[in-house]
Structure formats: structure tokens, C-alpha cells
Design a protein around this motif. Sequence first.
Motif, PDB file in Angstrom:
ATOM      1  N   ASP A 171       0.835  -1.210   0.000  1.00 33.87           N
ATOM      2  CA  ASP A 171       0.000   0.000   0.000  1.00 33.87           C
ATOM      3  C   ASP A 171       0.870   1.260   0.000  1.00 33.87           C
ATOM      4  N   LYS A 172       1.950   1.245   0.755  1.00 39.04           N
ATOM      5  CA  LYS A 172       2.869   2.386   0.765  1.00 39.04           C
ATOM      6  C   LYS A 172       3.609   2.479  -0.575  1.00 39.04           C
ATOM      7  N   ALA A 173       3.953   1.342  -1.151  1.00 40.70           N
ATOM      8  CA  ALA A 173       4.646   1.331  -2.450  1.00 40.70           C
ATOM      9  C   ALA A 173       3.766   1.954  -3.530  1.00 40.70           C
ATOM     10  N   LYS A 174       2.486   1.623  -3.536  1.00 40.30           N
ATOM     11  CA  LYS A 174       1.562   2.201  -4.518  1.00 40.30           C
ATOM     12  C   LYS A 174       1.434   3.708  -4.323  1.00 40.30           C
ATOM     13  N   LYS A 175       1.343   4.131  -3.061  1.00 38.32           N
ATOM     14  CA  LYS A 175       1.228   5.557  -2.763  1.00 38.32           C
ATOM     15  C   LYS A 175       2.518   6.280  -3.170  1.00 38.32           C
ATOM     16  N   PHE A 176       3.671   5.674  -2.871  1.00 38.13           N
ATOM     17  CA  PHE A 176       4.962   6.248  -3.256  1.00 38.13           C
ATOM     18  C   PHE A 176       5.010   6.451  -4.767  1.00 38.13           C
ATOM     19  N   SER A 177       4.587   5.436  -5.510  1.00 37.18           N
ATOM     20  CA  SER A 177       4.588   5.493  -6.970  1.00 37.18           C
ATOM     21  C   SER A 177       3.757   6.671  -7.477  1.00 37.18           C
ATOM     22  N   LYS A 178       2.583   6.858  -6.904  1.00 37.74           N
ATOM     23  CA  LYS A 178       1.712   7.974  -7.305  1.00 37.74           C
ATOM     24  C   LYS A 178       2.355   9.319  -6.980  1.00 37.74           C
ATOM     25  N   ILE A 179       2.942   9.424  -5.789  1.00 36.15           N
ATOM     26  CA  ILE A 179       3.544  10.687  -5.349  1.00 36.15           C
ATOM     27  C   ILE A 179       4.684  11.094  -6.281  1.00 36.15           C
ATOM     28  N   VAL A 180       5.548  10.142  -6.637  1.00 35.83           N
ATOM     29  CA  VAL A 180       6.713  10.481  -7.469  1.00 35.83           C
ATOM     30  C   VAL A 180       6.387  10.487  -8.959  1.00 35.83           C
ATOM     31  N   GLY A 181       5.223   9.964  -9.342  1.00 41.53           N
ATOM     32  CA  GLY A 181       4.813   9.983 -10.733  1.00 41.53           C
ATOM     33  C   GLY A 181       5.558   9.003 -11.616  1.00 41.53           C
ATOM     34  N   ILE A 182       5.961   7.871 -11.019  1.00 39.97           N
ATOM     35  CA  ILE A 182       6.663   6.825 -11.762  1.00 39.97           C
ATOM     36  C   ILE A 182       5.863   5.530 -11.593  1.00 39.97           C
ATOM     37  N   PRO A 183       5.591   4.808 -12.683  1.00 37.43           N
ATOM     38  CA  PRO A 183       4.852   3.548 -12.556  1.00 37.43           C
ATOM     39  C   PRO A 183       5.543   2.584 -11.584  1.00 37.43           C
ATOM     40  N   ILE A 184       4.742   1.907 -10.782  1.00 37.89           N
ATOM     41  CA  ILE A 184       5.271   1.027  -9.734  1.00 37.89           C
ATOM     42  C   ILE A 184       6.216  -0.042 -10.291  1.00 37.89           C
ATOM     43  N   GLU A 185       5.962  -0.492 -11.523  1.00 35.92           N
ATOM     44  CA  GLU A 185       6.823  -1.533 -12.085  1.00 35.92           C
ATOM     45  C   GLU A 185       8.199  -1.011 -12.476  1.00 35.92           C
TER      46      GLU A 185
END
Length: 61
Positions: free
Chosen positions: A43-57
Motif C-alpha cells: 500500500d505504501k509502495a503504490k502511494k509512493f509510486s503515485k507521489i513520485v509519478g513513476i509507474p510502480i513496475e
Amino acid sequence: MKFDLRQARSYAGLSQKEIASKLGLAKPTYQNYEAGDRKMRIDKAKKFSKIVGIPIEQIIF
């Protein structure tokens, strides 16, 4: 291209304190994630991805 947490945070122009605050974490907790001493929950990883604007993969957690 793959980004580690520090690279992704820097790409977004955020400090460790700023990203920790946006994730609802204490700065030392986030520093542990960035240093590889702790693993980030999904859940934190998904939020981090959104915040930095980089796809989680494209982020190495």
C-alpha cells in the motif's frame, strides 16, 4: 528504466522529510526504506509510486 527509492524521490524533487510526510511516515522510517533496511508494504509502495509519478513496475523496492 528502473529507479531505486532515492532516485525516484530525487526525480520528483522531494526531500526525505517531504516524502515521509506524504506517506504518513516518520523520516527515520522512510530512511530505513531507502537504505534497504526495511521493505515497503504494497500500500505504501503504490502511494509512493503515485507521489513520485513513476509507474510502480519501474521502481525497485
